[in-house]
Design a protein around this motif. Sequence first.
Motif, PDB file in Angstrom:
ATOM      1  N   ASP A 111       0.836  -1.198   0.000  1.00 61.46           N
ATOM      2  CA  ASP A 111       0.000   0.000   0.000  1.00 61.46           C
ATOM      3  C   ASP A 111       0.873   1.250   0.000  1.00 61.46           C
ATOM      4  O   ASP A 111       0.513   2.266  -0.597  1.00 61.46           O
ATOM      5  N   VAL A 112       2.000   1.153   0.685  1.00 57.43           N
ATOM      6  CA  VAL A 112       2.881   2.303   0.848  1.00 57.43           C
ATOM      7  C   VAL A 112       4.323   1.831   0.971  1.00 57.43           C
ATOM      8  O   VAL A 112       4.579   0.740   1.483  1.00 57.43           O
ATOM      9  N   ALA A 135      12.335  11.691 -11.511  1.00 58.62           N
ATOM     10  CA  ALA A 135      12.082  10.438 -12.239  1.00 58.62           C
ATOM     11  C   ALA A 135      11.118   9.551 -11.460  1.00 58.62           C
ATOM     12  O   ALA A 135      10.176   8.981 -12.037  1.00 58.62           O
ATOM     13  N   ARG A 136      11.340   9.396 -10.155  1.00 57.96           N
ATOM     14  CA  ARG A 136      10.447   8.555  -9.352  1.00 57.96           C
ATOM     15  C   ARG A 136       9.058   9.178  -9.231  1.00 57.96           C
ATOM     16  O   ARG A 136       8.047   8.468  -9.159  1.00 57.96           O
ATOM     17  N   ALA A 137       9.002  10.519  -9.199  1.00 57.74           N
ATOM     18  CA  ALA A 137       7.720  11.212  -9.052  1.00 57.74           C
ATOM     19  C   ALA A 137       6.817  10.987 -10.259  1.00 57.74           C
ATOM     20  O   ALA A 137       5.610  11.222 -10.186  1.00 57.74           O
ATOM     21  N   LYS A 138       7.387  10.543 -11.375  1.00 56.06           N
ATOM     22  CA  LYS A 138       6.584  10.212 -12.551  1.00 56.06           C
ATOM     23  C   LYS A 138       5.939   8.832 -12.396  1.00 56.06           C
ATOM     24  O   LYS A 138       4.962   8.518 -13.066  1.00 56.06           O
ATOM     25  N   GLN A 139       6.512   8.018 -11.498  1.00 53.93           N
ATOM     26  CA  GLN A 139       6.031   6.655 -11.314  1.00 53.93           C
ATOM     27  C   GLN A 139       5.107   6.500 -10.113  1.00 53.93           C
ATOM     28  O   GLN A 139       4.178   5.687 -10.135  1.00 53.93           O
ATOM     29  N   ILE A 140       5.377   7.263  -9.045  1.00 52.56           N
ATOM     30  CA  ILE A 140       4.604   7.141  -7.809  1.00 52.56           C
ATOM     31  C   ILE A 140       4.301   8.528  -7.250  1.00 52.56           C
ATOM     32  O   ILE A 140       4.883   9.524  -7.681  1.00 52.56           O
ATOM     33  N   GLU A 187       0.867   4.519  -4.543  1.00 56.33           N
ATOM     34  CA  GLU A 187       0.589   4.293  -5.953  1.00 56.33           C
ATOM     35  C   GLU A 187       0.108   5.582  -6.618  1.00 56.33           C
ATOM     36  O   GLU A 187      -0.637   6.362  -6.025  1.00 56.33           O
ATOM     37  N   LYS A 188       0.523   5.805  -7.830  1.00 58.97           N
ATOM     38  CA  LYS A 188       0.150   7.002  -8.577  1.00 58.97           C
ATOM     39  C   LYS A 188      -1.366   7.140  -8.623  1.00 58.97           C
ATOM     40  O   LYS A 188      -2.077   6.208  -9.007  1.00 58.97           O
TER      41      LYS A 188
END
Length: 276
Positions: A93-94, A104-109, A229-230
């Motif tokens: 969940d987290v 880069a990670r902020a585009k995924q999550i 999750e995004k």
Amino acid sequence: MRISKVFNAILLSGLCAVAINASAQEIPTLQNGVLTIGSDLTWAPFDYYDKNVPAGFDAELMAKISKGLGLTPRIDDTRFANLVIGLSGKKFDVVASALYITPARAKQIDYVPYLKTGGSLMTLKGSEFRPETVNDLCGKKVASLKGAAWVPTLTKLSSEHCTPSGKGAIGVQEYESSPMAAQALLSKAADVQFEDAAVAQMLIKQTKGRLEITSKTIIEPVVIGLGVEKGNTVLAAALTEQLDRLKQNGEYQAMLTAYNLQEPTKDDIAAAYSGK
């Protein structure tokens, strides 16, 4: 009068329980009543095992947050490089594992920012090589945790500065855990270890002073966030609310003091997302 007070106390307790249960039911989790947390339990003091029980800053924080949400925390020990993949694959969940915020990670999550730290350079105690900044790493073998946020920085520095200037490429050696990277340094398979500042301090204690930090200041301060999750705005909002509660009652600041960490400012968070 006494009976009335007792009845009121029972009624209040019951209402609180109902409120907590209702709150828990509103939060989308993989397992009903459980908050499944992905952590790499090899990264003390943030995440590690203490007598086979998950411990460290993240475990303590998530226990407090889960309690506030009326959920039972369950930590799944997962290597760092697989945490984001696991989150996207609905295994957690987290993610609570000292996960640096990067563009880069902020585009995924999605993130809930909660800490600020940075990097340190560490060598064998008494080594003649005493790097203070990343510019000192040209031509050297650098041990690092696999998937760490600074790896792209070192790769870019190597190709754009070190090699063109004739100083030699930076040989980044990635390992599954920080202790494994430290072992490479101890065995002289690497010249230096690039490590989170708090983790570096812990490794020095664990190796009984065989290693030492040579950088004078925190390198590239970074912001750490809980990963969700995004698009899971409900869970992100619930985590943020609980974090705010812990700030207001003083528990959060007490934890920062105990672990020698800092709270990120709005400017710190904005810089983390922009990569500046």
